[in-house]
Design an enzyme around this catalytic site. Sequence first.
Site, PDB file in Angstrom:
ATOM      1  N   ASP A  70       0.842  -1.203   0.000  1.00 21.44           N
ATOM      2  CA  ASP A  70       0.000   0.000   0.000  1.00 21.44           C
ATOM      3  C   ASP A  70       0.877   1.254   0.000  1.00 21.44           C
ATOM      4  O   ASP A  70       0.366   2.375  -0.076  1.00 21.44           O
ATOM      5  CB  ASP A  70      -1.020  -0.011   1.145  1.00 21.44           C
ATOM      6  N   SER A  71       2.203   1.056  -0.016  1.00 15.96           N
ATOM      7  CA  SER A  71       3.111   2.175  -0.284  1.00 15.96           C
ATOM      8  C   SER A  71       2.832   2.751  -1.672  1.00 15.96           C
ATOM      9  O   SER A  71       3.330   3.826  -2.009  1.00 15.96           O
ATOM     10  CB  SER A  71       4.575   1.722  -0.179  1.00 15.96           C
ATOM     11  N   ASP A 109      -1.123  -6.288  -0.507  1.00 18.56           N
ATOM     12  CA  ASP A 109      -1.391  -5.665   0.793  1.00 18.56           C
ATOM     13  C   ASP A 109      -2.891  -5.455   0.972  1.00 18.56           C
ATOM     14  O   ASP A 109      -3.575  -5.063   0.021  1.00 18.56           O
ATOM     15  CB  ASP A 109      -0.732  -4.273   0.803  1.00 18.56           C
ATOM     16  N   LYS A 139      -0.990  -9.431   2.783  1.00 19.96           N
ATOM     17  CA  LYS A 139      -0.313  -8.906   3.980  1.00 19.96           C
ATOM     18  C   LYS A 139      -1.283  -8.016   4.738  1.00 19.96           C
ATOM     19  O   LYS A 139      -2.048  -7.273   4.126  1.00 19.96           O
ATOM     20  CB  LYS A 139       0.932  -8.115   3.589  1.00 19.96           C
ATOM     21  N   GLU A 141      -1.512  -5.562   8.578  1.00 23.71           N
ATOM     22  CA  GLU A 141      -0.750  -4.979   9.683  1.00 23.71           C
ATOM     23  C   GLU A 141      -1.327  -5.406  11.028  1.00 23.71           C
ATOM     24  O   GLU A 141      -2.539  -5.524  11.190  1.00 23.71           O
ATOM     25  CB  GLU A 141      -0.765  -3.442   9.571  1.00 23.71           C
ATOM     26  N   GLU A 207       9.177  -3.689  10.508  1.00 27.71           N
ATOM     27  CA  GLU A 207       9.553  -2.378   9.957  1.00 27.71           C
ATOM     28  C   GLU A 207      10.012  -1.447  11.065  1.00 27.71           C
ATOM     29  O   GLU A 207       9.310  -1.259  12.068  1.00 27.71           O
ATOM     30  CB  GLU A 207       8.366  -1.756   9.206  1.00 27.71           C
TER      31      GLU A 207
HETATM   32  O1  KIV Z   1       3.541  -1.092   1.582  1.00 34.06           O
HETATM   33  C1  KIV Z   1       4.721  -1.441   1.608  1.00 34.06           C
HETATM   34  O2  KIV Z   1       5.501  -1.182   0.682  1.00 34.06           O
HETATM   35  C2  KIV Z   1       5.200  -2.164   2.772  1.00 34.06           C
HETATM   36  C3  KIV Z   1       6.660  -2.450   2.856  1.00 34.06           C
HETATM   37  C4  KIV Z   1       7.361  -1.215   3.261  1.00 34.06           C
HETATM   38  C5  KIV Z   1       6.954  -3.584   3.746  1.00 34.06           C
HETATM   39  O3  KIV Z   1       4.440  -2.491   3.617  1.00 34.06           O
END
Ligand code: KIV
Length: 290
Positions: A70-71, A109, A139, A141, A207
Amino acid sequence: MTQLPAAQQPPRAADQPKALYGGAGTRRITVRDLLAAKERGEKWPMLTAYDAMTASVFDEAGIPVLLVGDSMGNVHLGYDTTVPVTMDHMAMLAAAVVRGTRRVLVVGDLPFGSYQEGPVQALRSATRLVKEAGVGAVKLEGGERSLAQTETLVQAGIPVMSHLGLTPQSVHTLGYRVQGRGDEAAHRLVRDAKAAEQAGAFAVVLELVPAEVAAEVTRSLHIPTIGIGAGPDTDAQVLVWTDMAGLTNGKVPRFTKQYADLRATLTTAAQSFASDVLSGTFPAEEHTFH
Ligand code: KIV
């Protein structure tokens, strides 16, 4: 001995790729290959990816795991944080990364607001990413706070990567600073990681945590840890690809390392093109049809 969930069992020896990074193979990497690598003590790299073309480069480079993080909110969509990212954004870009690759395990994510309501919402969101985008894992959190979601997804057959330490979706409460400093916070992090493993997660992202705490978590778990700003002793390392390749504009976190200067390369390419157009040297005869 208790039976491990399928996602936490390594593959039979005959089915294993020779090495995760760069290893030859005609099938996609699975979460079980990552567990086998931990057993072999083999480290591996992971990058983010948000589009088919870049993903194909990393796939061809032998990177075994790509995270459609989600970056994308900051990197690809121009937001200040990851919070505005939606399931529609994620499903579209994750599908592109899957289409652009052959060998990598693609992890999608779950964006902010797509699983916090509880296991039912988490299952709906994760199922969409698996069915619509074709990701091999998701993924989310949180350790203890996301246990019910993790358990439900794992029971449904969806491999879950857990994300601990600095969790960017909680930026409004945590800010962007090192997590797990001090005895109590370190113990909480180890507890969270063990809880995620217990719930069936196949890997844990750590992280922005002190290296000593990340090393302790890595020793405590059977599943791999993936560090970002967590020192050298995790099983794998992940970087946001634009930070790694020098495309990000502005300040990058101290924990990233820049392996190329794509921003300078692209700027020069764009300026050379512009100057050729202005001078009339592009298009030349070889670019022209008659
Ligand atoms: O969203 C993302 O890119 C991440 C990584 C920094 C692990 O969660």
